[in-house]
Design a protein around this motif. Structure first.
Motif, mmCIF file in Angstrom:
data_model
loop_
_atom_site.group_PDB
_atom_site.id
_atom_site.type_symbol
_atom_site.label_atom_id
_atom_site.label_comp_id
_atom_site.label_asym_id
_atom_site.label_seq_id
_atom_site.Cartn_x
_atom_site.Cartn_y
_atom_site.Cartn_z
ATOM 1 N N PRO A 194 0.832 -1.198 0.000
ATOM 2 C CA PRO A 194 0.000 0.000 0.000
ATOM 3 C C PRO A 194 0.866 1.248 0.000
ATOM 4 N N GLY A 195 0.370 2.285 -0.667
ATOM 5 C CA GLY A 195 1.029 3.583 -0.618
ATOM 6 C C GLY A 195 0.634 4.319 0.644
ATOM 7 N N TYR A 196 0.558 5.624 0.551
ATOM 8 C CA TYR A 196 0.198 6.442 1.710
ATOM 9 C C TYR A 196 -1.311 6.398 1.891
ATOM 10 N N MET A 197 -1.740 5.628 2.896
ATOM 11 C CA MET A 197 -3.150 5.386 3.134
ATOM 12 C C MET A 197 -3.629 6.172 4.355
ATOM 13 N N ALA A 198 -4.869 6.566 4.325
ATOM 14 C CA ALA A 198 -5.468 7.288 5.451
ATOM 15 C C ALA A 198 -5.885 6.284 6.516
ATOM 16 N N THR A 199 -4.905 5.820 7.296
ATOM 17 C CA THR A 199 -5.144 4.870 8.383
ATOM 18 C C THR A 199 -4.485 5.396 9.656
ATOM 19 N N ASP A 200 -4.650 4.644 10.738
ATOM 20 C CA ASP A 200 -4.056 5.056 12.010
ATOM 21 C C ASP A 200 -2.534 5.167 11.909
ATOM 22 N N ASN A 201 -1.924 4.322 11.076
ATOM 23 C CA ASN A 201 -0.461 4.330 10.957
ATOM 24 C C ASN A 201 0.083 5.635 10.380
ATOM 25 N N THR A 202 -0.757 6.375 9.649
ATOM 26 C CA THR A 202 -0.283 7.610 9.013
ATOM 27 C C THR A 202 -0.865 8.868 9.651
ATOM 28 N N THR A 203 -1.476 8.720 10.809
ATOM 29 C CA THR A 203 -2.078 9.883 11.456
ATOM 30 C C THR A 203 -1.057 10.993 11.670
ATOM 31 N N ALA A 204 0.128 10.641 12.160
ATOM 32 C CA ALA A 204 1.155 11.655 12.428
ATOM 33 C C ALA A 204 1.552 12.389 11.155
ATOM 34 N N LEU A 205 1.642 11.674 10.045
ATOM 35 C CA LEU A 205 2.012 12.312 8.780
ATOM 36 C C LEU A 205 0.906 13.224 8.279
ATOM 37 N N ARG A 206 -0.331 12.788 8.380
ATOM 38 C CA ARG A 206 -1.441 13.586 7.870
ATOM 39 C C ARG A 206 -1.686 14.830 8.712
ATOM 40 N N GLU A 207 -1.282 14.762 9.979
ATOM 41 C CA GLU A 207 -1.470 15.915 10.863
ATOM 42 C C GLU A 207 -0.310 16.897 10.797
ATOM 43 N N ASP A 208 0.746 16.557 10.077
ATOM 44 C CA ASP A 208 1.884 17.451 9.868
ATOM 45 C C ASP A 208 1.686 18.139 8.516
ATOM 46 N N PRO A 209 1.334 19.421 8.515
ATOM 47 C CA PRO A 209 0.990 20.101 7.246
ATOM 48 C C PRO A 209 2.094 20.019 6.199
ATOM 49 N N ASP A 210 3.335 20.167 6.602
ATOM 50 C CA ASP A 210 4.435 20.143 5.634
ATOM 51 C C ASP A 210 4.617 18.753 5.050
ATOM 52 N N ARG A 211 4.636 17.727 5.902
ATOM 53 C CA ARG A 211 4.799 16.358 5.400
ATOM 54 C C ARG A 211 3.618 15.951 4.535
ATOM 55 N N SER A 212 2.431 16.276 4.994
ATOM 56 C CA SER A 212 1.243 15.909 4.237
ATOM 57 C C SER A 212 1.251 16.552 2.856
ATOM 58 N N ARG A 213 1.599 17.817 2.795
ATOM 59 C CA ARG A 213 1.632 18.512 1.512
ATOM 60 C C ARG A 213 2.679 17.912 0.582
ATOM 61 N N SER A 214 3.869 17.626 1.119
ATOM 62 C CA SER A 214 4.939 17.082 0.275
ATOM 63 C C SER A 214 4.578 15.700 -0.243
ATOM 64 N N ILE A 215 3.875 14.922 0.567
ATOM 65 C CA ILE A 215 3.456 13.593 0.141
ATOM 66 C C ILE A 215 2.408 13.701 -0.972
ATOM 67 N N LEU A 216 1.397 14.523 -0.756
ATOM 68 C CA LEU A 216 0.329 14.654 -1.745
ATOM 69 C C LEU A 216 0.838 15.214 -3.069
ATOM 70 N N GLU A 217 1.839 16.078 -3.003
ATOM 71 C CA GLU A 217 2.385 16.648 -4.232
ATOM 72 C C GLU A 217 3.052 15.599 -5.112
ATOM 73 N N ARG A 218 3.494 14.503 -4.500
ATOM 74 C CA ARG A 218 4.165 13.451 -5.277
ATOM 75 C C ARG A 218 3.186 12.407 -5.806
ATOM 76 N N ILE A 219 1.995 12.338 -5.275
ATOM 77 C CA ILE A 219 1.047 11.296 -5.672
ATOM 78 C C ILE A 219 0.220 11.766 -6.857
ATOM 79 N N PRO A 220 0.367 11.165 -8.036
ATOM 80 C CA PRO A 220 -0.403 11.593 -9.197
ATOM 81 C C PRO A 220 -1.910 11.589 -8.961
ATOM 82 N N ALA A 221 -2.409 10.655 -8.150
ATOM 83 C CA ALA A 221 -3.840 10.608 -7.879
ATOM 84 C C ALA A 221 -4.305 11.816 -7.072
#
Length: 259
Positions: A194-221
């Motif tokens: 799995p890629g970057y999924m909206a699950t409990d394991n990625t809560t810290a990443l999704r709540e970090d605005p900078d990390r979340s933005r950098s991740i989403l910018e790389r995902i074509p979807a």
């Protein structure tokens, strides 16, 4: 012109008459996979922490499928041996989905032996020994599907998750090794990354605005994945449609690895 019969028109994705074991099915990816397999026609055996899988059992039963629930901490080697033997003796297991896993984020210089062992025992050792116990009957019978849940960190190193990355690299290795050994016996062993999924394991990443933005910018979807995005891949690898797919790590990541 050949006339197709009702039998010949049966979908290769149809899992009716099959029994699937899913670990860590109480929530997130595991729950979605269990429900997806039930929708495809499989009966389920759900293995996980006590009291964690009732909602999944109800969802499976709502699709008209049977669901048995057994308590199991996959990091407990004795429990894995006991439950694995119990399940293999009581049922013909056609599909095993090794989903249970944990992640612990910390600077590598601060990583303790205890933290390292918790992650490796859960993500890697538990997966292997349950595959060994349940896979033995598949090999003897000459048919079966094992689907391991890996991660993009089976290919990459990540940040502050060295034990998780090591364990998921190991999952990919086990997948290929078992495919080599058990493929000739009619057992296909594959993995989903799995890629970057909206699950409990990625809560810290999704709540970090900078990390979340950098991740989403790389995902074509352009979005985080959902648990439902994994279910179709699990059904495919568990079905007759994947009879010639073996030792493969299927990336489901919205295009992350394409970048």
């Amino acid at each position: 012109m050949t006339t197709l019969t009702a039998t010949s028109r049966r979908s290769p994705f149809d899992l009716q008459g099959r029994t699937a074991v899913v670990t860590g099915a109480g929530r997130g990816l595991g729950q979605a996979v269990a429900v997806g397999l039930a929708e495809a026609g499989a009966d389920l055996v759900l293995l996980g922490r006590p009291g964690s899988q009732d909602a999944t059992r109800e969802a499976v039963e709502a699709h008209g499928r049977e669901a048995a629930v057994l308590d199991l901490d996959v990091s407990d080697h004795d429990a894995v041996a006991r439950v694995g033997a119990e399940v293999a003796a009581a049922r013909q297991v056609d599909i095993l989905v090794n989903n249970a896993g944990i992640i612990e984020r910390e600077d590598t210089v601060d990583l303790t032996p205890e933290s390292w062992q918790r992650v490796v025992d859960t993500n890697l050792s538990g997966l292997f020994f349950l595959s060994q116990h349940i896979g033995a009957s598949m090999v003897e019978r000459g048919r079966g599907k094992i689907v391991n849940v890996a991660s993009l960190l089976a290919f990459q190193g990540g940040i502050r998750v060295v034990s998780y990355a090591a364990s998921k690299h190991g999952v990919a290795g086990i997948t290929k090794a078992l495919a080599n050994e058990w493929g000739p016996a009619g057992v296909q062993v594959n993995a989903i990354a799995p890629g970057y999924m909206a699950t409990d394991n990625t809560t810290a990443l999704r709540e970090d605005p900078d990390r979340s933005r950098s991740i989403l910018e790389r995902i074509p979807a352009g979005r985080w994945g959902t648990a439902a995005d994994i279910a179709g891949a699990a059904v495919f690898l568990s079905s007759s449609a994947a009879d010639y797919v073996n030792g493969h790590v299927l990336v489901v990541d919205g295009g992350w690895m394409a970048r």
